[in-house]
Design a protein around this motif. Structure first.
Motif, PDB file in Angstrom:
ATOM      1  N   LEU A   1      46.719  38.908  38.283  1.00  0.00           N
ATOM      2  CA  LEU A   1      46.921  39.743  37.092  1.00  0.00           C
ATOM      3  C   LEU A   1      46.184  39.167  35.889  1.00  0.00           C
ATOM      4  O   LEU A   1      45.653  39.901  35.052  1.00  0.00           O
ATOM      5  CB  LEU A   1      48.427  39.844  36.802  1.00  0.00           C
ATOM      6  CG  LEU A   1      48.872  40.970  35.875  1.00  0.00           C
ATOM      7  CD1 LEU A   1      48.488  42.314  36.470  1.00  0.00           C
ATOM      8  CD2 LEU A   1      50.380  40.916  35.656  1.00  0.00           C
ATOM      9  N   LEU A   2      46.126  37.849  35.799  1.00  0.00           N
ATOM     10  CA  LEU A   2      45.404  37.230  34.683  1.00  0.00           C
ATOM     11  C   LEU A   2      43.909  37.487  34.790  1.00  0.00           C
ATOM     12  O   LEU A   2      43.218  37.649  33.782  1.00  0.00           O
ATOM     13  CB  LEU A   2      45.685  35.723  34.664  1.00  0.00           C
ATOM     14  CG  LEU A   2      47.130  35.326  34.323  1.00  0.00           C
ATOM     15  CD1 LEU A   2      47.295  33.818  34.399  1.00  0.00           C
ATOM     16  CD2 LEU A   2      47.512  35.824  32.934  1.00  0.00           C
ATOM     17  N   GLU A   3      43.395  37.491  36.032  1.00  0.00           N
ATOM     18  CA  GLU A   3      41.973  37.785  36.215  1.00  0.00           C
ATOM     19  C   GLU A   3      41.666  39.234  35.837  1.00  0.00           C
ATOM     20  O   GLU A   3      40.622  39.536  35.259  1.00  0.00           O
ATOM     21  CB  GLU A   3      41.576  37.512  37.666  1.00  0.00           C
ATOM     22  CG  GLU A   3      40.132  37.830  37.987  1.00  0.00           C
ATOM     23  CD  GLU A   3      39.129  36.992  37.213  1.00  0.00           C
ATOM     24  OE1 GLU A   3      37.958  37.417  37.101  1.00  0.00           O
ATOM     25  OE2 GLU A   3      39.522  35.910  36.716  1.00  0.00           O
ATOM     26  N   VAL A   4      42.583  40.139  36.163  1.00  0.00           N
ATOM     27  CA  VAL A   4      42.420  41.538  35.766  1.00  0.00           C
ATOM     28  C   VAL A   4      42.404  41.656  34.245  1.00  0.00           C
ATOM     29  O   VAL A   4      41.604  42.411  33.663  1.00  0.00           O
ATOM     30  CB  VAL A   4      43.550  42.397  36.365  1.00  0.00           C
ATOM     31  CG1 VAL A   4      43.518  43.806  35.795  1.00  0.00           C
ATOM     32  CG2 VAL A   4      43.436  42.442  37.884  1.00  0.00           C
ATOM     33  N   THR A   5      43.267  40.896  33.574  1.00  0.00           N
ATOM     34  CA  THR A   5      43.305  40.920  32.109  1.00  0.00           C
ATOM     35  C   THR A   5      42.004  40.399  31.522  1.00  0.00           C
ATOM     36  O   THR A   5      41.437  40.987  30.590  1.00  0.00           O
ATOM     37  CB  THR A   5      44.487  40.067  31.604  1.00  0.00           C
ATOM     38  OG1 THR A   5      45.687  40.524  32.216  1.00  0.00           O
ATOM     39  CG2 THR A   5      44.618  40.184  30.093  1.00  0.00           C
ATOM     40  N   ARG A   6      41.519  39.257  32.080  1.00  0.00           N
ATOM     41  CA  ARG A   6      40.266  38.693  31.585  1.00  0.00           C
ATOM     42  C   ARG A   6      39.104  39.665  31.778  1.00  0.00           C
ATOM     43  O   ARG A   6      38.277  39.884  30.879  1.00  0.00           O
ATOM     44  CB  ARG A   6      39.967  37.375  32.328  1.00  0.00           C
ATOM     45  CG  ARG A   6      38.711  36.664  31.792  1.00  0.00           C
ATOM     46  CD  ARG A   6      38.085  35.804  32.862  1.00  0.00           C
ATOM     47  NE  ARG A   6      37.628  36.601  33.990  1.00  0.00           N
ATOM     48  CZ  ARG A   6      36.521  37.333  33.982  1.00  0.00           C
ATOM     49  NH1 ARG A   6      35.753  37.413  32.899  1.00  0.00           N
ATOM     50  NH2 ARG A   6      36.170  38.040  35.046  1.00  0.00           N
ATOM     51  N   ALA A   7      39.026  40.319  32.959  1.00  0.00           N
ATOM     52  CA  ALA A   7      37.950  41.269  33.229  1.00  0.00           C
ATOM     53  C   ALA A   7      38.027  42.481  32.303  1.00  0.00           C
ATOM     54  O   ALA A   7      36.997  43.023  31.867  1.00  0.00           O
ATOM     55  CB  ALA A   7      38.017  41.727  34.688  1.00  0.00           C
ATOM     56  N   GLY A   8      39.257  42.910  31.969  1.00  0.00           N
ATOM     57  CA  GLY A   8      39.428  44.040  31.055  1.00  0.00           C
ATOM     58  C   GLY A   8      38.904  43.723  29.669  1.00  0.00           C
ATOM     59  O   GLY A   8      38.192  44.528  29.050  1.00  0.00           O
TER      60      GLY A   8
ATOM     61  N   THR B   1      41.761  49.661  27.409  1.00  0.00           N
ATOM     62  CA  THR B   1      42.721  49.096  26.452  1.00  0.00           C
ATOM     63  C   THR B   1      44.147  49.524  26.776  1.00  0.00           C
ATOM     64  O   THR B   1      45.090  48.726  26.654  1.00  0.00           O
ATOM     65  CB  THR B   1      42.349  49.525  25.029  1.00  0.00           C
ATOM     66  OG1 THR B   1      41.007  49.151  24.752  1.00  0.00           O
ATOM     67  CG2 THR B   1      43.262  48.867  24.008  1.00  0.00           C
ATOM     68  N   GLU B   2      44.329  50.774  27.192  1.00  0.00           N
ATOM     69  CA  GLU B   2      45.662  51.229  27.572  1.00  0.00           C
ATOM     70  C   GLU B   2      46.201  50.459  28.770  1.00  0.00           C
ATOM     71  O   GLU B   2      47.390  50.124  28.832  1.00  0.00           O
ATOM     72  CB  GLU B   2      45.616  52.728  27.884  1.00  0.00           C
ATOM     73  CG  GLU B   2      45.381  53.610  26.662  1.00  0.00           C
ATOM     74  CD  GLU B   2      45.199  55.064  27.019  1.00  0.00           C
ATOM     75  OE1 GLU B   2      45.111  55.367  28.232  1.00  0.00           O
ATOM     76  OE2 GLU B   2      45.147  55.903  26.095  1.00  0.00           O
ATOM     77  N   LYS B   3      45.328  50.143  29.727  1.00  0.00           N
ATOM     78  CA  LYS B   3      45.756  49.342  30.874  1.00  0.00           C
ATOM     79  C   LYS B   3      46.138  47.926  30.440  1.00  0.00           C
ATOM     80  O   LYS B   3      47.115  47.347  30.939  1.00  0.00           O
ATOM     81  CB  LYS B   3      44.647  49.290  31.920  1.00  0.00           C
ATOM     82  CG  LYS B   3      44.341  50.631  32.565  1.00  0.00           C
ATOM     83  CD  LYS B   3      43.187  50.515  33.547  1.00  0.00           C
ATOM     84  CE  LYS B   3      42.854  51.868  34.167  1.00  0.00           C
ATOM     85  NZ  LYS B   3      41.678  51.789  35.094  1.00  0.00           N
ATOM     86  N   LEU B   4      45.366  47.338  29.493  1.00  0.00           N
ATOM     87  CA  LEU B   4      45.693  45.999  28.995  1.00  0.00           C
ATOM     88  C   LEU B   4      47.030  45.978  28.263  1.00  0.00           C
ATOM     89  O   LEU B   4      47.797  45.014  28.379  1.00  0.00           O
ATOM     90  CB  LEU B   4      44.578  45.515  28.061  1.00  0.00           C
ATOM     91  CG  LEU B   4      43.241  45.143  28.727  1.00  0.00           C
ATOM     92  CD1 LEU B   4      42.181  44.850  27.678  1.00  0.00           C
ATOM     93  CD2 LEU B   4      43.413  43.953  29.657  1.00  0.00           C
TER      94      LEU B   4
ATOM     95  N   ASN C   1      57.808  41.822  34.574  1.00  0.00           N
ATOM     96  CA  ASN C   1      57.766  40.346  34.488  1.00  0.00           C
ATOM     97  C   ASN C   1      56.753  39.732  35.460  1.00  0.00           C
ATOM     98  O   ASN C   1      56.830  38.531  35.768  1.00  0.00           O
ATOM     99  CB  ASN C   1      59.150  39.733  34.753  1.00  0.00           C
ATOM    100  CG  ASN C   1      60.146  40.085  33.660  1.00  0.00           C
ATOM    101  OD1 ASN C   1      59.780  40.171  32.487  1.00  0.00           O
ATOM    102  ND2 ASN C   1      61.404  40.303  34.033  1.00  0.00           N
ATOM    103  N   ALA C   2      55.784  40.513  35.967  1.00  0.00           N
ATOM    104  CA  ALA C   2      54.787  39.983  36.896  1.00  0.00           C
ATOM    105  C   ALA C   2      53.867  38.991  36.203  1.00  0.00           C
ATOM    106  O   ALA C   2      53.510  37.945  36.780  1.00  0.00           O
ATOM    107  CB  ALA C   2      53.979  41.131  37.490  1.00  0.00           C
ATOM    108  N   ARG C   3      53.470  39.280  34.965  1.00  0.00           N
ATOM    109  CA  ARG C   3      52.585  38.367  34.233  1.00  0.00           C
ATOM    110  C   ARG C   3      53.301  37.057  33.914  1.00  0.00           C
ATOM    111  O   ARG C   3      52.712  35.967  34.020  1.00  0.00           O
ATOM    112  CB  ARG C   3      52.111  39.059  32.950  1.00  0.00           C
ATOM    113  CG  ARG C   3      51.141  38.231  32.105  1.00  0.00           C
ATOM    114  CD  ARG C   3      50.570  39.064  30.959  1.00  0.00           C
ATOM    115  NE  ARG C   3      49.672  38.285  30.124  1.00  0.00           N
ATOM    116  CZ  ARG C   3      50.063  37.572  29.078  1.00  0.00           C
ATOM    117  NH1 ARG C   3      51.356  37.559  28.726  1.00  0.00           N
ATOM    118  NH2 ARG C   3      49.180  36.885  28.374  1.00  0.00           N
ATOM    119  N   LYS C   4      54.552  37.153  33.543  1.00  0.00           N
ATOM    120  CA  LYS C   4      55.334  35.948  33.227  1.00  0.00           C
ATOM    121  C   LYS C   4      55.481  35.049  34.449  1.00  0.00           C
ATOM    122  O   LYS C   4      55.341  33.815  34.368  1.00  0.00           O
ATOM    123  CB  LYS C   4      56.708  36.370  32.703  1.00  0.00           C
ATOM    124  CG  LYS C   4      57.601  35.213  32.286  1.00  0.00           C
ATOM    125  CD  LYS C   4      58.927  35.731  31.763  1.00  0.00           C
ATOM    126  CE  LYS C   4      59.840  34.576  31.353  1.00  0.00           C
ATOM    127  NZ  LYS C   4      61.151  35.074  30.869  1.00  0.00           N
TER     128      LYS C   4
END
Length: 509
Positions: A5-12, A55-58, A67-70
């Motif tokens: 999930l963090l990699e998806v955030t970074r790519a976004g 941005t909406e996905k982020l 709580n998946a990111r946490k």
């Protein structure tokens, strides 16, 4: 890899930043032609839409409702169900990476910059008709036909229609309450919005309309909307107060008849009742409302599509007030878009006037020059295109695919005698030409209105024969007062107007 999930955030975030830089780079380049400028606007619009969706996905990721990111951040710190173990978390991650590369041994690093740079050379597909010429002119022939064939319109030339379509305040109020006018206004507003979005993709139409709505609400409350000054409603009062007749002043139907047929008709229409019949019948129908509330009145007295309610002689308009307000708001939006497209409207009128002054051959030559200019504006030198099958050219100036040529039947020729034996290739072009200027001009030269009755008719002889039949049918249905208007003498005998006049002249009655 973007499995976490963090990699998806970074790519976004990287994608958003890259598109922002591309937008800046694209806007720093001044397009040489209007066609290139339109392509640039649509490219930027598409990139803005992509940034918005990313941005909406982020935002959803950062809200972290599940709580998946946490949990993922905690796992990076070595916090597992059995306790904190940093080394265990490291080797688990390393094992996952090795497993990925074992399954994808041919994976290579892709230069994302080259892929995104290609977007700056993209030419978006924009749907424009031949009449619109990449947004230079409006194509409102269908709306024009709807206007001249309606009760609220008038038989005028297309060039004159372009002057009056943006001035709905000149149409009487009673004609604006019809379903036919509402459908016309909906179609007109829909086309103008669609055209505006294709020619001005960077304009925020929602923000423009929100300002129009706020100004409209204020003007409507103050009865200052242009063309609707006398139709405002406040605190539930009826918008047609001037048509009221106080029935308390009249004790008999004969006294009410002295008001006159026109005022009786207006009062009945405001109440939602039928307005036909003689003066006595109108007075009798209106006099019923003096002692009988409208909700208890027989439905046969009401006109179709109206509703009324009243008590103790008070008359309330039968028209749906909210519907009238919606129509007025559509007119306000339409006027605003017309203001934004004022230059395009003027260019369209000039183009129509110029075409009307040309002969058929000159028109065709002018159209070919326009299309050639649009296709070759950005090219200083003409390029030789290999086209052995002589296929039609597409929007990009290249021959269309052969399968598309066969699909639309572009090898099938249709000739129209009314258009001067002009040839149309393909069924679609043939059906569309009945609403275009060439066929309209031919029908106008024959003195025949270009209505739906004459669709699919290409022969002058057939068109004239059909027009003759329509005129004969209209003559049979025409009301002839000298034969159909009835008169009654003192003895109760019924005569038509001609017979009654002759007998009266002879002194027999």
């Amino acid at each position: 890899m973007s499995s976490t999930l963090l990699e998806v955030t970074r790519a976004g975030h990287e994608e958003v930043e890259r598109f922002e830089r591309l937008i800046v780079k694209d806007l720093q380049t001044e397009p040489p032609t209007s066609k290139d400028r339109l392509f640039q606007s649509h490219r930027v619009r598409n990139m803005i839409d992509t940034i918005t969706s990313t941005t909406e996905k982020l935002i959803e990721v950062y809200e972290d409702k599940d709580n998946a990111r946490k949990d993922e951040i905690a796992a990076l710190g070595g916090q597992t169900a059995s306790g904190t173990n940093v080394f265990s978390a490291f080797y688990d991650r390393l094992k996952e990476i090795r497993e990925y590369h074992r399954k994808h041994p041919a994976a290579r690093v892709v230069d994302a910059n080259e892929e995104y740079e290609g977007l700056l050379k993209e030419e978006p597909i924009i749907e424009f008709t031949g009449e619109e010429a990449f947004g230079r002119y409006l194509d409102m022939h269908e709306l024009y036909n709807q206007y001249i064939n309606s009760k609220f319109g008038e038989p005028i030339e297309y060039s004159a229609y372009l002057d009056v379509f943006s001035k709905p305040q000149n149409i009487p109020h009673k004609l604006k309450s019809t379903r036919q006018y509402r459908e016309y206004m909906e179609n007109l507003l829909e086309y103008l919005i669609y055209f505006f979005q294709r020619t001005e993709p960077l304009q925020d139409l929602d923000r423009i309309f929100s300002k129009v709505v706020s100004e409209f609400e204020q003007q409507w409350a103050e009865h200052k909307v242009q063309g609707w000054e006398n139709d405002g409603q406040e605190n539930g009062d009826a918008p047609t107060q001037h048509t009221m007749i106080d029935l308390d002043y009249y004790s008999t139907i004969e006294e009410l008849m002295e008001v006159g047929p026109e005022k009786l008709k207006e009062a009945l229409a405001a109440l939602g009742l039928k307005t036909g019949g003689t003066v006595q019948q109108r007075a009798e129908r209106l006099f019923l409302t003096k002692h009988i509330p409208l909700e208890k009145l027989d439905k046969k007295h009401f006109a179709k599509g109206t509703r009324g309610s009243g008590q103790n002689g008070a008359v309330v308009a039968g028209q749906d007030f909210d519907s009238l307000k919606d129509i007025a708001l559509m007119e306000a939006k339409m006027k605003k878009i017309c203001d934004l497209l004022s230059e395009t409207i003027e260019q369209t009128k000039e183009n129509i006037v110029k075409k009307q002054a040309l002969t058929y051959e000159e028109m065709e030559q002018e159209r070919e020059e326009e299309e050639t200019q649009v296709d070759t504006e950005s090219d200083d030198e003409e390029q030789q295109i290999y086209n052995p099958l002589k296929l039609p050219m597409g929007w990009d100036g290249k021959p269309i695919p052969y399968w598309l040529y066969k699909l639309h039947g572009l090898g099938q020729e249709f000739k129209c005698e009314i258009c001067g034996n002009y040839s149309y290739w393909g069924r679609r072009a043939f059906e569309r030409h009945f609403k275009e200027w060439r066929h309209q001009h031919g029908m106008r030269c024959l003195g025949i209105p270009n209505t739906k009755n004459f669709n699919e008719i290409t022969s002058i002889e057939e068109a004239q024969a059909l027009w003759k039949k329509i005129q004969e049918r209209q003559g049979q249905n025409k009301w002839r007062p000298d034969l159909e208007e009835e008169y009654e003498d003192r003895e109760g005998n019924i005569y038509n107007k001609k017979t009654y006049t002759d007998l009266q002249r002879q002194g027999l009655i």
